[in-house]
Design an enzyme around this catalytic site. Sequence first.
Site, PDB file in Angstrom:
ATOM      1  N   THR A   1       0.835  -1.208   0.000  1.00 12.06           N
ATOM      2  CA  THR A   1       0.000   0.000   0.000  1.00 12.06           C
ATOM      3  C   THR A   1       0.867   1.254   0.000  1.00 12.06           C
ATOM      4  O   THR A   1       0.574   2.221  -0.711  1.00 12.06           O
ATOM      5  CB  THR A   1      -0.964  -0.001   1.196  1.00 12.06           C
ATOM      6  OG1 THR A   1      -1.786  -1.172   1.123  1.00 12.06           O
ATOM      7  CG2 THR A   1      -1.849   1.232   1.203  1.00 12.06           C
ATOM      8  N   CYS A   2       1.931   1.232   0.782  1.00 14.38           N
ATOM      9  CA  CYS A   2       2.811   2.404   0.878  1.00 14.38           C
ATOM     10  C   CYS A   2       3.495   2.702  -0.452  1.00 14.38           C
ATOM     11  O   CYS A   2       3.548   3.843  -0.899  1.00 14.38           O
ATOM     12  CB  CYS A   2       3.874   2.178   1.955  1.00 14.38           C
ATOM     13  SG  CYS A   2       3.195   1.788   3.572  1.00 14.38           S
ATOM     14  N   HIS A   3       4.020   1.659  -1.070  1.00 13.38           N
ATOM     15  CA  HIS A   3       4.829   1.819  -2.272  1.00 13.38           C
ATOM     16  C   HIS A   3       3.996   2.020  -3.543  1.00 13.38           C
ATOM     17  O   HIS A   3       4.383   2.787  -4.422  1.00 13.38           O
ATOM     18  CB  HIS A   3       5.746   0.602  -2.442  1.00 13.38           C
ATOM     19  CG  HIS A   3       6.747   0.753  -3.529  1.00 13.38           C
ATOM     20  ND1 HIS A   3       7.745   1.713  -3.499  1.00 13.38           N
ATOM     21  CD2 HIS A   3       6.921   0.069  -4.693  1.00 13.38           C
ATOM     22  CE1 HIS A   3       8.490   1.601  -4.602  1.00 13.38           C
ATOM     23  NE2 HIS A   3       8.007   0.625  -5.325  1.00 13.38           N
TER      24      HIS A   3
END
EC number: 1.11.1.27
Length: 160
Positions: free
Chosen positions: A48-50
């Site tokens: 999700t972050c990347h």
Amino acid sequence: MTIQVGDHLPQATFRVIGPEGPTPKTTDDVFKGRRVVLVAVPGAFTPTCHRNHLPGYVTRRADILARGIDAIAVTSVNDVFVLDAWSKAAGAEGIEFLADGNGDFAKALGLDMDGTGFGLGIRSKRYAMLVEDGVVRVLNVEDAPSKADLSGAEALLKAL
């Protein structure tokens, strides 16, 4: 207790990569006399972050700065070397990456989370905030680490 809009950020020291290697940078160094968008993620390179969260800030960087913002900073409970590699892999030039390697800043904000069930240890919750001269003016915290809606670049732009 969780930090709220109107509160001053607690004092903390991050690590950043400087010309000579890892360098300390305090909350005063980052926020004093500046309008900064601070984005926190549970972990560099995590899906999700990347793929969902950071790319919006990379893409909308100019739009955010055009709203009178001095800087965009990203923090995570990762070491400085991982954040440096992530910033390069994401093409995030012009965004400051602040390593909160021990989670001290996340804990001081009351925005830490227990990711031990996923083998991640203690991490930061996902959020985005606008900080003006060390004071929180906007705070958007996600209710689940897999979401990047309230804390995404589009939502933050609407709040600026």
